[in-house]
Write an enzyme that holds these catalytic residues in place. Structure first.
Site, PDB file in Angstrom:
ATOM      1  CG  PHE A  80      -1.939  -0.965   1.386  1.00  0.00           C
ATOM      2  CD1 PHE A  80      -3.177  -0.762   0.790  1.00  0.00           C
ATOM      3  CD2 PHE A  80      -1.742  -2.127   2.113  1.00  0.00           C
ATOM      4  CE1 PHE A  80      -4.190  -1.699   0.911  1.00  0.00           C
ATOM      5  CE2 PHE A  80      -2.751  -3.069   2.239  1.00  0.00           C
ATOM      6  CZ  PHE A  80      -3.978  -2.857   1.639  1.00  0.00           C
ATOM      7  CB  THR A  99       7.404   6.897  -2.017  1.00  0.00           C
ATOM      8  OG1 THR A  99       8.150   7.294  -0.868  1.00  0.00           O
ATOM      9  CG2 THR A  99       6.416   5.810  -1.598  1.00  0.00           C
ATOM     10  CB  THR A 133      -4.918   4.417  -8.418  1.00  0.00           C
ATOM     11  OG1 THR A 133      -5.919   5.353  -8.777  1.00  0.00           O
ATOM     12  CG2 THR A 133      -3.633   4.804  -9.157  1.00  0.00           C
ATOM     13  CG  ASP A 134      -9.854   4.907 -10.651  1.00  0.00           C
ATOM     14  OD1 ASP A 134      -9.005   5.667 -10.133  1.00  0.00           O
ATOM     15  OD2 ASP A 134     -11.084   5.063 -10.491  1.00  0.00           O
ATOM     16  CD  GLU A 135      -6.219   9.631  -9.575  1.00  0.00           C
ATOM     17  OE1 GLU A 135      -5.301  10.335 -10.016  1.00  0.00           O
ATOM     18  OE2 GLU A 135      -6.919   9.952  -8.607  1.00  0.00           O
ATOM     19  CE1 TYR A 159      -1.148   8.147  -6.079  1.00  0.00           C
ATOM     20  CE2 TYR A 159      -3.062   8.593  -7.462  1.00  0.00           C
ATOM     21  CZ  TYR A 159      -2.417   7.809  -6.523  1.00  0.00           C
ATOM     22  OH  TYR A 159      -3.039   6.680  -6.037  1.00  0.00           O
ATOM     23  CE  LYS A 163      -0.277   3.494  -6.740  1.00  0.00           C
ATOM     24  NZ  LYS A 163       0.190   2.795  -5.500  1.00  0.00           N
ATOM     25  CE  LYS A 198      -5.535  11.617  -0.753  1.00  0.00           C
ATOM     26  NZ  LYS A 198      -5.314  10.201  -0.625  1.00  0.00           N
ATOM     27  N   PRO A 214     -14.507  23.858  -0.529  1.00  0.00           N
ATOM     28  CG  PRO A 214     -12.208  23.479  -0.342  1.00  0.00           C
ATOM     29  CD  PRO A 214     -13.485  23.360   0.410  1.00  0.00           C
ATOM     30  CG  ASP A 290     -10.741  22.311 -12.389  1.00  0.00           C
ATOM     31  OD1 ASP A 290     -10.661  21.540 -11.412  1.00  0.00           O
ATOM     32  OD2 ASP A 290     -11.266  21.980 -13.476  1.00  0.00           O
ATOM     33  N   PRO A 292      -5.035  21.836 -11.752  1.00  0.00           N
ATOM     34  CG  PRO A 292      -2.963  22.870 -11.503  1.00  0.00           C
ATOM     35  CD  PRO A 292      -4.106  22.312 -10.722  1.00  0.00           C
TER      36      PRO A 292
HETATM   37  P1  NAD Z   1      -2.321   7.260   2.383  1.00  0.00           P
HETATM   38  O1  NAD Z   1      -1.593   8.427   1.825  1.00  0.00           O
HETATM   39  O2  NAD Z   1      -3.425   7.480   3.345  1.00  0.00           O
HETATM   40  O3  NAD Z   1      -1.286   6.271   3.108  1.00  0.00           O
HETATM   41  C1  NAD Z   1      -0.040   5.959   2.567  1.00  0.00           C
HETATM   42  C2  NAD Z   1       0.794   5.303   3.663  1.00  0.00           C
HETATM   43  O4  NAD Z   1       2.055   4.941   3.099  1.00  0.00           O
HETATM   44  C3  NAD Z   1       1.083   6.216   4.852  1.00  0.00           C
HETATM   45  O5  NAD Z   1       0.885   5.521   6.056  1.00  0.00           O
HETATM   46  C4  NAD Z   1       2.548   6.595   4.675  1.00  0.00           C
HETATM   47  O6  NAD Z   1       3.206   6.856   5.903  1.00  0.00           O
HETATM   48  C5  NAD Z   1       3.089   5.347   3.989  1.00  0.00           C
HETATM   49  N1  NAD Z   1       4.290   5.607   3.196  1.00  0.00           N
HETATM   50  C6  NAD Z   1       4.512   6.633   2.328  1.00  0.00           C
HETATM   51  N2  NAD Z   1       5.743   6.527   1.794  1.00  0.00           N
HETATM   52  C7  NAD Z   1       6.303   5.403   2.319  1.00  0.00           C
HETATM   53  C8  NAD Z   1       7.549   4.743   2.127  1.00  0.00           C
HETATM   54  N3  NAD Z   1       8.484   5.245   1.315  1.00  0.00           N
HETATM   55  N4  NAD Z   1       7.788   3.604   2.817  1.00  0.00           N
HETATM   56  C9  NAD Z   1       6.862   3.109   3.670  1.00  0.00           C
HETATM   57  N5  NAD Z   1       5.674   3.694   3.897  1.00  0.00           N
HETATM   58  C10 NAD Z   1       5.394   4.823   3.224  1.00  0.00           C
HETATM   59  O7  NAD Z   1      -2.796   6.444   1.124  1.00  0.00           O
HETATM   60  P2  NAD Z   1      -4.114   5.546   0.920  1.00  0.00           P
HETATM   61  O8  NAD Z   1      -5.204   6.402   0.445  1.00  0.00           O
HETATM   62  O9  NAD Z   1      -4.290   4.685   2.100  1.00  0.00           O
HETATM   63  O10 NAD Z   1      -3.632   4.667  -0.333  1.00  0.00           O
HETATM   64  C11 NAD Z   1      -2.951   3.435  -0.141  1.00  0.00           C
HETATM   65  C12 NAD Z   1      -2.623   2.846  -1.500  1.00  0.00           C
HETATM   66  O11 NAD Z   1      -3.818   2.643  -2.238  1.00  0.00           O
HETATM   67  C13 NAD Z   1      -1.741   3.752  -2.360  1.00  0.00           C
HETATM   68  O12 NAD Z   1      -0.825   2.931  -3.050  1.00  0.00           O
HETATM   69  C14 NAD Z   1      -2.712   4.395  -3.333  1.00  0.00           C
HETATM   70  O13 NAD Z   1      -2.077   4.719  -4.545  1.00  0.00           O
HETATM   71  C15 NAD Z   1      -3.734   3.302  -3.495  1.00  0.00           C
HETATM   72  N6  NAD Z   1      -5.117   3.724  -3.827  1.00  0.00           N
HETATM   73  C16 NAD Z   1      -5.745   4.684  -3.074  1.00  0.00           C
HETATM   74  C17 NAD Z   1      -7.062   5.021  -3.361  1.00  0.00           C
HETATM   75  C18 NAD Z   1      -7.822   6.051  -2.556  1.00  0.00           C
HETATM   76  O14 NAD Z   1      -8.939   6.421  -2.924  1.00  0.00           O
HETATM   77  N7  NAD Z   1      -7.295   6.522  -1.414  1.00  0.00           N
HETATM   78  C19 NAD Z   1      -7.725   4.394  -4.417  1.00  0.00           C
HETATM   79  C20 NAD Z   1      -7.043   3.428  -5.187  1.00  0.00           C
HETATM   80  C21 NAD Z   1      -5.735   3.099  -4.861  1.00  0.00           C
HETATM   81  O1  DAU Z   2      -9.288   7.273  -8.222  1.00  0.00           O
HETATM   82  C1  DAU Z   2      -8.489   6.760  -7.190  1.00  0.00           C
HETATM   83  C2  DAU Z   2      -7.714   7.885  -6.554  1.00  0.00           C
HETATM   84  O2  DAU Z   2      -8.645   8.610  -5.770  1.00  0.00           O
HETATM   85  C3  DAU Z   2      -6.549   7.399  -5.695  1.00  0.00           C
HETATM   86  O3  DAU Z   2      -5.604   6.763  -6.509  1.00  0.00           O
HETATM   87  C4  DAU Z   2      -5.888   8.578  -4.962  1.00  0.00           C
HETATM   88  O4  DAU Z   2      -4.881   8.095  -4.079  1.00  0.00           O
HETATM   89  C5  DAU Z   2      -6.956   9.293  -4.166  1.00  0.00           C
HETATM   90  O5  DAU Z   2      -6.385  10.435  -3.544  1.00  0.00           O
HETATM   91  C6  DAU Z   2      -8.124   9.713  -5.063  1.00  0.00           C
HETATM   92  O6  DAU Z   2      -7.701  10.745  -6.009  1.00  0.00           O
HETATM   93  P1  DAU Z   2      -8.651  11.984  -6.364  1.00  0.00           P
HETATM   94  O7  DAU Z   2      -7.822  13.072  -6.891  1.00  0.00           O
HETATM   95  O8  DAU Z   2      -9.815  11.535  -7.172  1.00  0.00           O
HETATM   96  O9  DAU Z   2      -9.189  12.287  -4.876  1.00  0.00           O
HETATM   97  P2  DAU Z   2      -9.466  13.666  -4.105  1.00  0.00           P
HETATM   98  O10 DAU Z   2     -10.210  13.294  -2.872  1.00  0.00           O
HETATM   99  O11 DAU Z   2      -8.248  14.507  -3.965  1.00  0.00           O
HETATM  100  O12 DAU Z   2     -10.461  14.426  -5.077  1.00  0.00           O
HETATM  101  C7  DAU Z   2     -11.686  13.822  -5.476  1.00  0.00           C
HETATM  102  C8  DAU Z   2     -12.363  14.783  -6.445  1.00  0.00           C
HETATM  103  O13 DAU Z   2     -12.767  15.962  -5.719  1.00  0.00           O
HETATM  104  C9  DAU Z   2     -11.434  15.271  -7.537  1.00  0.00           C
HETATM  105  O14 DAU Z   2     -12.182  15.403  -8.743  1.00  0.00           O
HETATM  106  C10 DAU Z   2     -10.966  16.637  -7.053  1.00  0.00           C
HETATM  107  C11 DAU Z   2     -12.158  17.141  -6.249  1.00  0.00           C
HETATM  108  N1  DAU Z   2     -11.815  18.027  -5.092  1.00  0.00           N
HETATM  109  C12 DAU Z   2     -10.889  17.589  -4.213  1.00  0.00           C
HETATM  110  C13 DAU Z   2     -10.526  18.372  -3.136  1.00  0.00           C
HETATM  111  C14 DAU Z   2      -9.478  17.912  -2.147  1.00  0.00           C
HETATM  112  C15 DAU Z   2     -12.478  19.236  -4.935  1.00  0.00           C
HETATM  113  O15 DAU Z   2     -13.353  19.609  -5.725  1.00  0.00           O
HETATM  114  N2  DAU Z   2     -12.126  19.998  -3.852  1.00  0.00           N
HETATM  115  C16 DAU Z   2     -11.170  19.648  -2.964  1.00  0.00           C
HETATM  116  O16 DAU Z   2     -10.866  20.440  -2.021  1.00  0.00           O
END
Ligand code: NAD
Ligand code: DAU
Length: 356
Positions: A80, A99, A133-135, A159, A163, A198, A214, A290, A292
């Protein structure tokens, strides 16, 4: 038996560790660097449970990872660990390269060395599951069909590019060296312990604090939302039954425009915790400049994991978002603790001068 989980103090990793230890007696070795996103408080309910061994360290620290693998002999690694926030990757991509790309590469190298040292059933059964991730698939148009596993990679942010690079390395280590890997590509998660940078937790926390909500651009960007515990159950299922070398999309078939999510959070808060002044939380919505390169739409086709592995989410968006709101309302101390100095600096940097 044990598994090595990396990034297990972050949002999804912590949920995964907590859920794992409810349904398994296997020890979890949890390697986490504890960046701003890592929080040991996420794991505090484990107390001194001997099945959880926490190690603060970097996935890019080859000697540490090699030593942990030799000592604990895990049957699997679930990766993760990552820098995960798109906005942060725009302000400072270097940590993402370090990372997500270099770190994953070093982890793969250590895993390859360890796997080569194994024999018999231990070697046969070993798995490295890479959480992605789907991104990586880029952005969809309004009428495009959802991403399948064969959709081409078109990452648009630092990002998602980092990935994507890590996914390619994982694939190459299977193709070239035979390392038994699995990759999962999941849509947007929400739920307990998500850092309030997020969208969903930020809106909850700002709403309750009486701050602006926002919304980037026109708020019509679409994301596909999955409750975090459903992501965790999907990962467990892929680890258990996924075919080596394959990738699996994970999603909840739940696409929504951002503005709809924000409106829903506001109306649920109106129900759960009405504003003292009798106004509605939606009054706090503020459209800002927005992001970028903002991707317009993501949508996951989760048919493969459903058909081949029999996985489906347990929560609907309605049940999941209610649980999430309840969790944040009941865990205001957790929120206060993560709103450290560095978090405040981030809010200052990302939102300053953004008012549209
Ligand atoms: P997060 O940012 O909440 O957590 C990331 C964790 O990784 C943290 O605990 C951080 O301390 C640790 N970390 C960062 N760099 C590190 C390193 N070099 N060595 C060891 N640990 C390290 O992220 P999350 O939202 O829990 O996402 C976890 C994984 O799932 C990521 O790989 C992300 O790309 C993927 N993912 C996230 C989402 C989402 O919506 N959050 C969706 C799809 C996939
Ligand atoms: O799709 C999976 C991804 O989802 C993961 O891989 C990423 O780790 C996770 O951070 C997330 O990425 P997003 O960029 O989609 O998530 P975020 O919560 O930052 O933003 C969700 C949507 O909301 C995006 O279209 C941007 C918008 N947004 C976000 C923030 C923080 C706003 O409009 N206002 C905000 O302040």
């Amino acid at each position: 038996m044990s598994i090595l989980v990396t990034g297990g103090a972050g949002f999804i990793g912590a949920n995964f560790v907590l859920d794992w230890l409810v349904q398994s007696d296997e020890t979890v070795i949890n390697l986490d660097l504890l960046t701003y996103a890592g929080n040991r408080e996420n794991l505090s309910s484990l107390g001194s449970d001997g099945r959880h061994v926490f190690v603060q360290g970097d996935i890019g620290d080859s000697s540490l990872v090699t030593q942990l693998l030799a000592k604990h002999q895990p049957r699997a690694i679930v990766n993760f660990a990552a820098e995960s926030h798109v906005d942060r990757s725009i302000h400072g991509p270097e940590d993402f390269v370090q990372t997500n790309i270099v770190g994953t590469f070093r982890l793969l190298e250590a895993a390859r060395g360890y796997w080569n040292s194994l024999q018999g059933d231990a070697k046969q059964g070993f798995r490295l599951l890479h959480v992605s991730t789907d991104e990586v698939y880029g952005s969809l148009g309004k009428d495009d069909t959802a991403f399948t596993e064969t959709h081409r990679y078109e990452p648009n942010s630092p990002y998602s590019a980092s990935k994507a690079a890590s996914d390619h390395l994982v694939r190459a280590y299977h193709h070239t060296y035979g390392l038994p890997v699995l990759t999962t590509n999941c849509s947007n998660n929400y739920g307990p312990y998500q850092f309030p940078e997020k969208l969903i937790p930020l809106m909850i926390v700002n709403a309750l604090a009486g701050k602006p909500l926002p919304v980037y651009g026109d708020g019509q960007q679409i994301r596909d939302w999955l409750y975090v515990k459903d992501h965790c159950s999907a990962i467990r299922r892929v680890l258990e039954a996924g075919k080596v070398g394959e990738t699996y999309n994970i999603g909840g078939w739940n696409e929504k425009p951002n503005i709809e999510i924000v409106q829903l959070v506001c109306s649920l808060l109106d129900e759960f915790r009405p504003r003292a002044d009798g106004q509605r939380y939606s009054e706090q919505i503020t459209y800002v400049t927005d992001r970028p390169g903002h991707d317009r739409r993501y949508a996951i086709d989760a048919s493969k994991i459903a058909v081949e592995l029999g996985w489906k989410p347990a929560e609907t968006f309605d049940t999941g978002i209610r649980k999430t709101l309840e969790w944040y309302l009941e865990n205001q101390d957790w929120v206060a603790h993560v709103q450290s100095g560095s978090y405040r600096d981030w809010v200052e940097k990302n939102y300053a001068g953004r008012a549209a």
